[in-house]
Design a protein around this motif. Structure first.
Motif, PDB file in Angstrom:
ATOM      1  N   ASP A 106      -6.264   8.836  -2.345  1.00 46.49           N
ATOM      2  CA  ASP A 106      -6.869   7.626  -2.338  1.00 46.49           C
ATOM      3  C   ASP A 106      -6.582   6.968  -3.773  1.00 46.49           C
ATOM      4  O   ASP A 106      -6.849   7.194  -4.820  1.00 46.49           O
ATOM      5  CB  ASP A 106      -8.481   7.669  -2.176  1.00 46.49           C
ATOM      6  N   TYR A 107      -5.459   6.155  -3.552  1.00 50.07           N
ATOM      7  CA  TYR A 107      -4.841   5.439  -4.830  1.00 50.07           C
ATOM      8  C   TYR A 107      -5.807   4.566  -5.552  1.00 50.07           C
ATOM      9  O   TYR A 107      -5.887   4.450  -6.892  1.00 50.07           O
ATOM     10  CB  TYR A 107      -3.652   4.790  -4.836  1.00 50.07           C
ATOM     11  N   LYS A 108      -6.755   3.905  -4.705  1.00 45.80           N
ATOM     12  CA  LYS A 108      -7.950   3.268  -5.473  1.00 45.80           C
ATOM     13  C   LYS A 108      -8.841   4.127  -6.301  1.00 45.80           C
ATOM     14  O   LYS A 108      -9.307   3.834  -7.301  1.00 45.80           O
ATOM     15  CB  LYS A 108      -8.665   2.228  -4.351  1.00 45.80           C
ATOM     16  N   GLU A 109      -9.444   5.120  -5.525  1.00 45.11           N
ATOM     17  CA  GLU A 109     -10.386   6.039  -6.114  1.00 45.11           C
ATOM     18  C   GLU A 109      -9.784   7.081  -7.057  1.00 45.11           C
ATOM     19  O   GLU A 109     -10.639   7.821  -7.796  1.00 45.11           O
ATOM     20  CB  GLU A 109     -11.094   6.526  -5.002  1.00 45.11           C
ATOM     21  N   ASN A 110      -8.295   7.201  -6.763  1.00 44.20           N
ATOM     22  CA  ASN A 110      -7.610   8.300  -7.813  1.00 44.20           C
ATOM     23  C   ASN A 110      -8.377   9.654  -7.213  1.00 44.20           C
ATOM     24  O   ASN A 110      -8.862  10.552  -8.257  1.00 44.20           O
ATOM     25  CB  ASN A 110      -8.028   7.968  -9.022  1.00 44.20           C
ATOM     26  N   SER A 147       0.957  -1.248   0.009  1.00 49.59           N
ATOM     27  CA  SER A 147       0.075  -0.062   0.028  1.00 49.59           C
ATOM     28  C   SER A 147       0.814   1.186  -0.066  1.00 49.59           C
ATOM     29  O   SER A 147       2.076   1.133   0.418  1.00 49.59           O
ATOM     30  CB  SER A 147      -0.920   0.059   1.203  1.00 49.59           C
TER      31      SER A 147
END
Length: 242
Positions: free
Chosen positions: A53-57, A37
């Motif tokens: 938030d790298y998942k939601e960009n 992460s």
């Protein structure tokens, strides 16, 4: 090596001069990563204001919902550029510290309510785990000794100025007399877990009921007193007329 290190890099710290009353403030960007992460956050005077938030960009504010609103600028480009850099630095640190023990610190746990407690009025309990390292922590809630999952939320981790972490978990609830709530936090630095307990105070309802009864009694006494006064006046007039 069984467990890889977590790397936290202070990539920018700026001192801003204010008035004689406000003094200096510290604004910083903190980048962190482990084997699976990444974290990229903006910190002001030791408080984490937002993270990427790298998942939601997208950039996400991290203050709890009951705090004053803060506008956090978008730093998505900086977060994306720093992702590979942090991973490369982590590989270097892991290679040079394979035989070093990992420092761990147990969380401090506190439990409190969001707003003033009133019976049968919707509210939120807040469980705070602070000053721990490394992540993660696990938070469990119970009501009257039964596990509760509905209405539970766990916020993001907050980076403290000393490198430790904090996190908030909230539970939406409607207080009823005699209800008992608990928050339990587990972390590998703890021998077992830490639990904080809160009980709905029945005295709130008893005092409210006592005040209502006292008010009704007072009104009744007032009415009876007025009637008695009218009767006495009528009788006095009849006596004078006779």
């Amino acid at each position: 090596m069984d467990e890889m290190l977590t790397l936290i890099v202070h990539i920018l710290t700026v001192g801003a001069v204010g008035s004689q009353l406000t003094g200096f403030h510290r604004l910083g960007l903190i980048q962190g990563c482990d084997e699976s992460s990444y974290d990229f956050s903006v910190v002001f005077d030791g408080e984490k204001l937002g993270y990427y938030d790298y998942k939601e960009n997208r950039t996400v504010p991290t203050l709890p919902e009951f705090a004053d609103p803060v506008i956090v600028p978008d730093f998505s480009e900086e977060a994306k550029r720093g992702q590979n850099t942090c991973k490369q630095l982590l590989d270097i640190v892991n290679q040079g510290s394979e035989n070093l023990p990992e420092e761990i610190k147990a969380p401090l746990v506190s439990l409190y309510w969001k707003t003033e407690v009133k019976l049968r009025v919707s509210n939120s309990l807040v469980c705070r785990a602070s000053s721990f390292f490394p992540p993660p922590v696990t938070v469990f809630w119970t009501k009257n000794n039964l596990n509760v999952t509905e209405g539970v939320s766990l916020g993001p981790y907050y980076q403290n100025s000393d490198g430790t972490l904090s996190v908030f978990s909230t539970l939406g609830f409607t207080p009823e007399p005699g209800d008992i709530y608990s928050c339990t936090v587990k972390h590998r630095a703890l021998e077992g877990s830490q639990t904080r307990i809160w009980e709905v105070d029945t005295e709130v309802e008893e005092l409210s009921l006592f005040a209502t009864v006292l008010c009704v009694v007072g009104v009744c006494l007032g009415i009876f007193g007025a009637i008695a006064a009218v009767v006495l006046i009528v009788k006095a007039n009849q006596t004078l007329n006779s």
